[in-house]
Design an enzyme around this catalytic site. Structure first.
Site, PDB file in Angstrom:
ATOM      1  N   LYS A 187       0.678  -0.987  -0.318  1.00 42.24           N
ATOM      2  CA  LYS A 187       0.039  -0.040  -0.076  1.00 42.24           C
ATOM      3  C   LYS A 187       1.085   1.196   0.295  1.00 42.24           C
ATOM      4  CE  LYS A 187      -4.137   1.770   2.591  1.00 42.24           C
ATOM      5  NZ  LYS A 187      -4.638   2.311   3.560  1.00 42.24           N
ATOM      6  N   SER A 234      -9.750   1.914   2.192  1.00 41.04           N
ATOM      7  CA  SER A 234      -8.831   2.779   0.982  1.00 41.04           C
ATOM      8  C   SER A 234      -7.935   2.133   1.207  1.00 41.04           C
ATOM      9  CB  SER A 234      -8.344   3.846   2.675  1.00 41.04           C
ATOM     10  OG  SER A 234      -7.532   3.039   3.421  1.00 41.04           O
ATOM     11  N   SER A 264     -10.598   0.116   6.436  1.00 37.32           N
ATOM     12  CA  SER A 264      -9.883  -0.299   5.328  1.00 37.32           C
ATOM     13  C   SER A 264      -9.234  -1.080   4.591  1.00 37.32           C
ATOM     14  CB  SER A 264      -8.941   1.276   5.013  1.00 37.32           C
ATOM     15  OG  SER A 264      -9.142   2.213   4.946  1.00 37.32           O
TER      16      SER A 264
END
Ligand code: GLN
Length: 460
Positions: free
Chosen positions: A66, A141, A165
């Site tokens: 990420k 997210s 997320s």
């Protein structure tokens, strides 16, 4: 997952992942950056294997990172313009641990800027598409990481979970996703969102892989004083029949009918296998969303104050003096959702409003923690939906922040209480969109939770 050996080379594993990453990139927009130089790292692993040297438990395994994890590879931008150009001098502890075992990062995944969001539409670079329907959101997210695993580009990806997320995009794309107990894995080197709820975790196609990743990454870190001594590797798995808690209020009209039906079917199946179902009343949970959207923006305000255009990242060239420079840099560099949270955070912390909002929210947070403690005296795990709806259409909620926040109603309570939660794939809607369920356990029950996930997936 496949690791490199004399039979399968690290170069072939990494090359295959890179090829897939490029193949899907235009359509799905999974990555902010693909690292073709990863192949060089794979060569080094193959050389070690050829020399008969010891290699790690993740030798030659390609993975996706990420974009909010700092590492020396590429720019660590958290999908935000304000971090563009940031070449990090440090590497996150979790990344170091993965790479010490031989894992090879092939790219940085797209996310909502600074992890603020539930759809990956708040990325400065544009949205990632859902793995089953290009018209729909990936969730967020950590949308890019979830889709990277769902499309089979990599066997695992990292994520962060401050309010859902990892679990929500895992559910939207039919993969496993774990948000560990708060403090299980070091947050050092991860771009901070809300320090009291941020957790590092993973996406994987197989629950066994989550077990290995937790075993590798959990543990105390001198650079993150909130880390717990490693409880994971020493945990005993809870055997036998379980008491599964279900929350009455989560089975109501606000939840999509297909999700409710999926949950009910699972419950019946678990019961038929001899597990006990316990109905829970948890009245304080209805405050969790409001509490979260006070405490988290307050922490965001503080964590984002360091981005000023002076120290690193992007700097606006429109400035004539210092104040101007701060203003233009922050105005241009943050996304609208980042700014909204900075403003809410400043408001709830300001004198005159602190007692009415922040302090009250902190007290309500304690009630939520206590409610979970009571619940876990009656059951081993709690099973709930991950979110009230399956993956929604791109553009449907992005201009309606309240509607977007409501998507987090079932995921944020765990973060406030520091509990581990796991998304288990549970089926599909009639139109082929993935559905997951959320398994919640007491603090430090992560290993048992992962172990039970397999059983949960298999009762069908
Ligand atoms: N969707 C939640 C939010 O926007 C959670 C985000 C996260 O876990 N990083 O705050």
């Amino acid at each position: 997952m496949k690791t490199a050996s004399k039979e399968i080379s690290a170069v072939s594993l990494v090359q295959e992942a890179l090829d897939k990453a490029h193949q899907y990139q235009d359509e799905y927009f999974v990555f902010d950056w693909i690292d073709d130089a990863a192949i060089e790292k794979a060569r080094l692993i193959d050389e070690k294997i050829a020399r008969g040297e010891q290699v790690g438990r993740l030798a030659g395994v390609p993975y996706a990172l990420k974009d909010n994890f700092l590492s020396k590879d590429g720019e660590s931008r958290a999908s935000a313009l304000i971090l563009e150009g940031l070449k990090s001098p440090v590497t996150a502890t979790a990344v170091k641990k993965l790479e010490a075992e031989g894992a090879i990062m092939i790219g940085r995944t797209n996310m909502d800027a600074f992890a603020h969001g539930s759809s990956t539409e708040n990325s400065y670079y544009g949205p990632t598409k859902n793995s089953k329907d290009l018209q729909r959101v990936a969730g967020g997210s950590s949308g890019g990481s979830a889709v990277a695993v769902a499309l089979g580009i990599v066997p695992f990806a990292t994520g962060t979970d401050t309010g859902g997320s990892i679990r929500q995009p895992a559910s939207f794309n039919g993969v496993y996703g774990i948000k560990p107990t708060y403090g299980a894995i070091s947050r050092y080197g991860v771009v901070a969102m809300a320090s009291s709820t941020d957790c590092v975790g993973f996406f994987a196609g197989e629950s066994e892989d989550l077990d290995l990743l937790m075993d590798i990454c959990a543990g105390q870190d001198v650079n993150d004083l909130t880390t717990l001594p490693d409880f994971y590797s020493a945990s005993k798995v809870k055997e036998g029949k379980k008491r599964i808690g279900i929350i009455k209020d989560f089975d109501s009209d606000v939840v999509d009918a297909e999700i409710r039906a999926t949950l009910r079917t699972k419950i019946e199946l678990l019961q038929s296998k001899g597990h006990e179902i316990v109905e829970l009343e948890m009245p304080a949970l209805k405050y969790a969303l409001a509490v979260y959207y006070i405490i988290v923006p307050a922490e965001i305000t503080s964590n984002l104050s360091r981005h000023d255009g002076i120290r690193y990242g992007y700097r606006s060239d429109k400035s004539r003096n210092l104040n101007d420079l701060y203003e233009h840099t922050r105005d241009e560099g943050f996304m609208p959702e980042n700014k909204r949270r900075i403003m809410i955070g400043n408001f709830v912390l300001s004198s005159g409003f602190y007692d009415a909002y922040y302090l009250k929210a902190a007290k309500a947070r304690t009630l939520i923690i206590q409610e979970y403690e009571q619940a876990f005296s009656k059951c081993d795990y709690i099973l709930t939906p991950v979110s009230p709806n399956p993956a929604f259409k791109i553009g449907e909620k992005v201009n309606d922040p309240i509607a977007m926040y409501l998507e987090d109603v079932m995921s944020v309570p765990l973060n406030l209480a520091g509990l581990p939660g796991l998304t288990v794939p549970a089926g599909k809607t009639k139109t082929g969109i993935d559905l997951g369920l959320q398994l919640v356990g007491p603090r430090r029950s992560d290993k048992s939770l992962i172990n039970f996930a397999k059983e949960l997936k298999e009762v069908a």
